[in-house]
Design a protein around this motif. Structure first.
Motif, short mmCIF file in Angstrom:
data_model
loop_
_atom_site.label_atom_id
_atom_site.label_comp_id
_atom_site.label_asym_id
_atom_site.label_seq_id
_atom_site.Cartn_x
_atom_site.Cartn_y
_atom_site.Cartn_z
N TYR A 98 -15.34 57.12 4.70
CA TYR A 98 -15.65 55.69 4.66
C TYR A 98 -16.55 55.33 5.83
CZ TYR A 98 -12.24 55.10 8.45
OH TYR A 98 -11.58 55.18 9.66
N SER A 122 -16.29 54.10 -0.74
CA SER A 122 -16.33 53.19 0.41
C SER A 122 -17.22 52.00 0.09
CB SER A 122 -16.87 53.93 1.64
OG SER A 122 -16.96 53.06 2.76
N SER A 123 -16.93 50.89 0.72
CA SER A 123 -17.77 49.70 0.61
C SER A 123 -18.42 49.43 1.96
CB SER A 123 -16.93 48.49 0.19
OG SER A 123 -15.91 48.24 1.16
N SER A 126 -17.62 44.31 5.83
CA SER A 126 -18.15 42.95 6.03
C SER A 126 -18.48 42.68 7.48
CB SER A 126 -17.15 41.92 5.51
OG SER A 126 -15.90 42.03 6.21
N GLU A 145 -19.77 51.22 -2.95
CA GLU A 145 -19.27 50.33 -3.99
C GLU A 145 -18.96 48.97 -3.38
OE1 GLU A 145 -15.92 52.34 -5.67
OE2 GLU A 145 -17.04 54.19 -6.10
N GLY A 146 -18.49 48.06 -4.26
CA GLY A 146 -18.09 46.75 -3.78
C GLY A 146 -19.25 45.79 -3.70
N PRO A 147 -19.08 44.66 -3.00
CA PRO A 147 -20.11 43.62 -2.98
C PRO A 147 -21.26 43.95 -2.03
CG PRO A 147 -18.25 42.97 -1.62
CD PRO A 147 -17.86 44.26 -2.27
N LEU A 167 -23.27 48.83 -5.99
CA LEU A 167 -22.81 47.51 -5.57
C LEU A 167 -22.73 46.58 -6.77
CD1 LEU A 167 -24.93 47.18 -2.30
CD2 LEU A 167 -22.60 48.08 -2.56
N THR A 168 -21.74 45.71 -6.77
CA THR A 168 -21.51 44.80 -7.89
C THR A 168 -21.36 43.37 -7.37
OG1 THR A 168 -19.13 45.24 -7.74
CG2 THR A 168 -20.40 46.56 -9.29
#
Length: 588
Positions: A98, A122-123, A126, A145-147, A167-168
């Motif tokens: 990660y 992993s994202s 933030s 992945e993730g935002p 990314l989504t």
């Protein structure tokens, strides 16, 4: 080979510059205990294994350049303790796990470049949106992945690339920093509309959002507040999305390129005058060269003079230094608008006037990195003095040029003194002086030169014990087509009795003289000193082998002398210098 652990014992070490080699093995833990280390450059090697946790002890290290290797494992979160780190370049490795959110605690971090690693599952933390010092964040092709990251809280961010991930969700609508040049969110799974916050960014060069699931309207005023003077341009790449609406007519300036192919709007009957934006067009990263047009007459060709294009003295000719240079992590996509700023930055860093530096050519390479060829000219004179050549070389090789926010860290590929090579200290003892190589180009054809040297060395070693005995033996009669059997008297007359005025070089074997044979042929006469004499039979063998070597880039053997305890080889004389001088531009 590998980096020896004993490097960790060099307590005074400040620069560890090993980039661009064939190093293998792992990074020694011991490097983490070098107290004064400022820069680790091991990029472009084959180093494997993990990043040692001991590197968290490098309190004075500002630069971690470890890209283009085979490093694996997770980025140690302990690196967040580094108080001085400004550049973290780990792209093109095999890192996994990660992304440590702890990296956001680094107080001076300017560049994070982690492209082409595998952080699957992993994202993007933030907290990376709170790194207030950050200038460039590049996480391309990391299986994230993730935002998408909300980077609106990074006040000086100039470059954001989080493309080619998974990314989504929607694109964050916060306003990015006004000095941002590049936004690349392409090749993800982002949906929703394109935020209006991308409009009015005055330094934007490229906005890439292709290959997502974006819908809604095409923005029609992204170029607002951009000054397109000075060859500025803007690329808006929206192709292969689900954009369906054109809220306002598209009336971009000429320097704006809009790509809409692969969107429903291009097939809609209701949308007019957008066909030019629906063509399948590839975007080429701009490269080029400086405009060398000049109304000045050509410079003299007796030396490698060139016009100084921007000299305050019109049509001044001078001999430049050449430098191959690379920007390893620039903060822009198009160099053209920044060329004048770069010339001012680098010339100031070198304590030169701006007109003394010329960007001859530049080309984008994978990374993206920017390679350029530079010319450095003397200050309103035709020549640099030797002290200035050495000063400039030491500025580059000692990393004494301050890094720039927009241009990022640099790499010296090659400092090419060319004509000025004779003023630099020799790093290794040469077998020939410059004068000798002007007269003889034996080494021009590498394979032939190596072959001849090996044969001579073997013969010398094999018969060294017999030299004194064989020198008194009767000379062997030789007859080789195209090779003259010359007497000592003939060669003595041709070289003015081997006078110093005819001397053109000297090496471990003896001296080389320029001569004129009786038939008017120019010759370079290699006179072997007593300690290098061979037996006549061995000398004949060498002559026979050399007579068989023929190549257009290899000078010919035209004669020999073996008498009166003298051995000499006679080559054709090359008045225009040797191959090395022509390749380096230092022929006189």
């Amino acid at each position: 080979g590998s980096i020896p652990k004993e490097v960790g014992n060099i307590t005074s070490l400040e620069l560890l510059l090993l980039n661009g080699n064939q190093l293998t093995g792992s990074l020694p833990e011991e490097i983490g205990f070098v107290p004064n280390l400022n820069r680790i450059q091991i990029d472009q090697n084959h180093i494997s294994g993990s990043i040692p946790k001991s590197f968290a002890n490098l309190n004075k290290t500002e630069h971690f350049h470890m890209n283009n290797n085979s490093l694996s494992g997770q980025i140690p979160p302990e690196l967040s303790r580094l108080p001085s780190l400004v550049h973290l370049l780990l792209d093109n490795n095999n890192l996994s796990g990660y992304l440590p959110p702890e990296l956001s605690q680094l107080p001076k971090l300017l560049i994070v470049q982690l492209d082409n690693n595998n952080f699957s599952g992993s994202s993007i933390p933030s907290s990376y949106g709170n790194i207030t010092t950050l200038l460039k964040l590049s996480l391309r092709n990391c299986s994230l992945e993730g935002p998408a990251l909300d980077a609106s809280g990074i006040p000086q961010l100039g470059y954001l690339d989080i493309s080619w991930n998974q990314l989504t969700g929607p694109i964050p609508s916060g306003k990015l920093a006004s000095n941002i040049t590049t936004i690349d969110l392409s090749h993800n799974r982002l949906n929703g509309s394109i935020p209006g916050s991308f409009s009015g960014l005055p330094n934007l060069q490229r906005l890439s959002m292709e290959n997502n699931n974006l819908d809604g309207s095409v923005p029609s005023d992204v170029w607002r507040n951009i000054d397109f003077s000075g060859n500025r341009s803007l690329i808006l790449d929206f192709h292969n999305n689900a954009l369906t609406i054109l809220a306002n007519p598209l009336t971009p300036p000429a320097n704006v390129t809009i790509l809409l192919s692969g969107n429903p709007i291009c097939t809609s009957q209701n949308q007019l005058n957008i066909s030019q934006y629906c063509q399948s067009t590839s975007v080429v990263v701009p490269g080029g060269s400086t405009n060398n047009d000049t109304l000045c007459p050509p410079c003299s060709t007796d030396l490698p003079h060139e016009n100084i294009l921007r000299s305050p003295i019109p049509c001044l000719c001078a001999i430049p230094l050449h430098v191959d240079y690379r920007l390893k992590s620039p903060g822009f996509w198009d160099f053209v608008p920044y060329e004048a700023e770069f010339q001012h930055y680098l010339s100031s860093g070198l304590s030169l006037s701006s007109y003394q530096l010329e960007v001859s050519t530049f080309m984008w390479e994978e990374g993206p990195r920017l390679k350029m060829n530079l010319k450095l000219f003397p200050n309103n004179t035709a020549l640099f003095n030797s002290g200035e050549v050495l000063r400039l070389r030491d500025m580059f090789t000692g990393w004494l040029i301050t890094d720039s926010d927009i241009f990022g860290p640099y790499e010296l590929i090659d400092f090419i003194p060319g004509w000025y090579e004779n003023v630099l200290p020799r790093r290794t003892k040469s077998s020939l002086t410059t004068g000798a190589t002007v007269g003889i180009v034996i080494a021009a054809f590498a394979a032939a030169a190596i072959l001849s040297s090996l044969i001579t060395l073997i013969i010398l070693r094999r018969h060294s014990s017999q030299i004194s005995k064989r020198r008194n033996a009767k000379k062997i009669q030789m007859k080789i087509d195209g090779v003259k059997d010359l007497t000592f008297e003939e060669l003595s007359n041709s070289t003015s009795n081997f006078s110093d005025s005819a001397l053109i070089g000297q090496g471990g074997y003896g001296k080389v003289y320029r001569g004129i044979l009786a038939d008017g042929t120019g010759a370079a006469v290699k006179r072997t000193q007593q300690g290098s004499l061979q037996g006549s039979e061995e000398f004949f063998t060498e002559i026979e082998l050399l007579s068989r070597l023929h190549h257009r880039n290899l000078v010919s053997l035209v004669g020999y002398c073996d008498e009166d305890n003298e051995q000499m080889l006679v080559y054709e004389y090359m008045p225009n210098g040797n191959l090395r001088d022509h390749l380096s531009g230092s022929s006189q």
